[in-house]
Scaffold this motif. Structure first.
Motif, short mmCIF file in Angstrom:
data_model
loop_
_atom_site.label_atom_id
_atom_site.label_comp_id
_atom_site.label_asym_id
_atom_site.label_seq_id
_atom_site.Cartn_x
_atom_site.Cartn_y
_atom_site.Cartn_z
N ILE A 62 -19.35 0.57 -18.48
CA ILE A 62 -19.50 1.28 -19.75
C ILE A 62 -20.60 0.64 -20.59
O ILE A 62 -21.45 1.33 -21.16
N MET B 22 -17.17 8.17 -2.09
CA MET B 22 -18.06 7.02 -2.34
C MET B 22 -19.32 7.10 -1.48
O MET B 22 -20.44 6.93 -1.98
N ASP C 39 -7.08 7.76 0.94
CA ASP C 39 -8.11 6.78 1.32
C ASP C 39 -9.34 7.47 1.87
O ASP C 39 -10.47 7.10 1.55
N GLY D 85 -15.92 2.26 3.79
CA GLY D 85 -16.69 3.21 2.97
C GLY D 85 -17.39 2.52 1.82
O GLY D 85 -18.56 2.80 1.52
N GLU E 74 -10.93 5.21 -17.83
CA GLU E 74 -12.24 4.60 -18.09
C GLU E 74 -13.32 5.25 -17.24
O GLU E 74 -14.44 5.49 -17.71
N GLN E 75 -12.97 5.58 -16.00
CA GLN E 75 -13.96 6.20 -15.11
C GLN E 75 -14.37 7.56 -15.62
O GLN E 75 -15.56 7.91 -15.60
N MET F 176 0.85 -1.19 0.00
CA MET F 176 0.00 0.00 0.00
C MET F 176 0.88 1.23 0.00
O MET F 176 1.59 1.49 0.95
N VAL G 282 -19.35 8.92 -7.14
CA VAL G 282 -18.80 7.56 -7.08
C VAL G 282 -17.73 7.37 -8.16
O VAL G 282 -16.67 6.78 -7.92
N LEU G 283 -18.01 7.90 -9.36
CA LEU G 283 -17.03 7.77 -10.45
C LEU G 283 -15.76 8.54 -10.13
O LEU G 283 -14.65 8.07 -10.42
N ARG H 193 -2.71 3.05 -11.70
CA ARG H 193 -3.19 2.12 -12.73
C ARG H 193 -4.31 2.78 -13.52
O ARG H 193 -5.45 2.36 -13.51
N ALA I 197 -13.74 6.43 -7.75
CA ALA I 197 -13.02 5.34 -8.43
C ALA I 197 -11.82 5.88 -9.21
O ALA I 197 -10.74 5.28 -9.22
N PHE J 152 -9.08 6.73 -6.81
CA PHE J 152 -8.49 5.50 -6.27
C PHE J 152 -7.51 4.87 -7.25
O PHE J 152 -6.38 4.52 -6.89
N PHE J 153 -7.93 4.75 -8.52
CA PHE J 153 -7.05 4.06 -9.47
C PHE J 153 -5.90 4.94 -9.93
O PHE J 153 -4.85 4.43 -10.30
N SER K 92 -6.99 -0.29 2.14
CA SER K 92 -7.04 0.08 3.55
C SER K 92 -8.43 -0.19 4.13
O SER K 92 -9.40 -0.39 3.39
N MET L 296 -19.28 0.37 -9.96
CA MET L 296 -18.09 1.18 -9.70
C MET L 296 -17.56 0.92 -8.29
O MET L 296 -16.37 0.72 -8.09
N VAL M 168 -13.96 -0.81 -6.96
CA VAL M 168 -13.00 -0.27 -5.99
C VAL M 168 -12.83 -1.25 -4.82
O VAL M 168 -11.72 -1.50 -4.35
N VAL N 198 -10.23 1.92 5.69
CA VAL N 198 -11.11 3.06 5.46
C VAL N 198 -11.89 2.87 4.16
O VAL N 198 -13.12 3.02 4.11
N ILE N 199 -11.16 2.51 3.10
CA ILE N 199 -11.83 2.33 1.81
C ILE N 199 -12.80 1.15 1.86
O ILE N 199 -13.90 1.21 1.31
N ALA O 47 -21.37 2.33 1.15
CA ALA O 47 -21.91 2.82 -0.12
C ALA O 47 -22.69 1.73 -0.84
O ALA O 47 -23.75 2.00 -1.43
N VAL P 239 -11.29 9.08 -0.97
CA VAL P 239 -12.02 8.08 -1.76
C VAL P 239 -13.25 7.58 -1.00
O VAL P 239 -14.36 7.51 -1.54
N ALA P 240 -13.07 7.29 0.29
CA ALA P 240 -14.20 6.78 1.07
C ALA P 240 -15.30 7.83 1.20
O ALA P 240 -16.49 7.52 1.06
#
Lengths: 113, 92
Positions: free
Chosen positions: B68, A15, A8, B8, A70-71, A1, A53-54, A66, A57, A60-61, B2, B52, B56, B4-5, B12, A11-12
């Motif tokens: 998509i 979401m 983090d 969450g 796409e998102q 990580m 949400v998008l 990576r 994501a 996050f990526f 993690s 989505m 994640v 946290v994610i 969600a 992201v959380a």
């Protein structure tokens, strides 16, 4: 990580916030009384929720190193198509229920009121 | 990944599942045809968000291709339904 802790948390939060907006929009769809009122929930709140949400994501990526394109593609496509489909639905319903519309104001002889 | 994610994403997912249940209620109940079409539209948008979050949560980018495809087909389906409501026919 290898990503930092605050990424983090971002992201959380994105979401959970996006899912909350989608939930509020769907609750409006189930709760409100009229079709035109019901249309407000999905077209505004749910679109914003999916955008959150998008974005989560995507962050996050990208933080994981990576991609993440796409998102952005999905979000862009959804933001273009959601108003179009809502507009088409309203046009269809307005032409179906033409008798429900209030009458036009009387013409006073000076062109458009 | 993690904690946290993970937490969450679980919260969600639960919220999105509840939102999809509300859409299902409107889909089954909806007095007019347009209400059902609107409920289907919201349902596919919510399922896209759920995919989505699952991507994640499971750390798997494959889910986004499915998202998509769902977005494309859902939009085409809604447009076709609206055209059917408007004209009574899809392809004239």
């Amino acid at each position: 990580m290898n990503s930092a802790a605050w990424v983090d948390w971002i992201v959380a939060a994105l979401m959970v916030g996006g899912a909350a907006f989608a939930l509020v929009g769907s609750y409006g769809l189930a709760k409100l009384s009229d079709f035109y009122k019901r249309l407000h929930g999905p077209t505004k709140a749910t679109t914003l929720g999916v955008g959150g949400v998008l974005l989560a994501a995507c962050v996050f990526f990208i933080s994981a190193g990576r991609g993440g394109t796409e998102q952005i593609l999905v979000a862009l496509f959804l933001f273009i198509t959601a108003p179009v489909s809502a507009h088409l639905l309203v046009k269809a319903v307005l032409s179906l229920n033409a008798a429900d519309r209030p009458p036009q104001p009387p013409d006073d002889g000076q062109g458009r009121p | 990944m993690s904690v946290v994610i993970q937490t969450g994403a679980d919260i969600a997912l639960a919220m999105l599942a509840l939102a999809m249940l509300l859409c299902l209620f409107r889909l089954l109940r909806g007095p007019s045809m347009a209400d059902r079409v609107l409920a289907l539209d919201t349902l596919y948008i919510n399922s896209l968000a759920g995919l989505m979050v699952a991507g994640v949560r499971l750390d798997d980018p494959t889910f986004f291709d499915a998202a998509i495809v769902i977005g494309l087909l859902g939009f085409i389906g809604t447009v076709a339904f609206a055209k059917y409501l408007l004209r009574g026919d899809i392809i004239e």
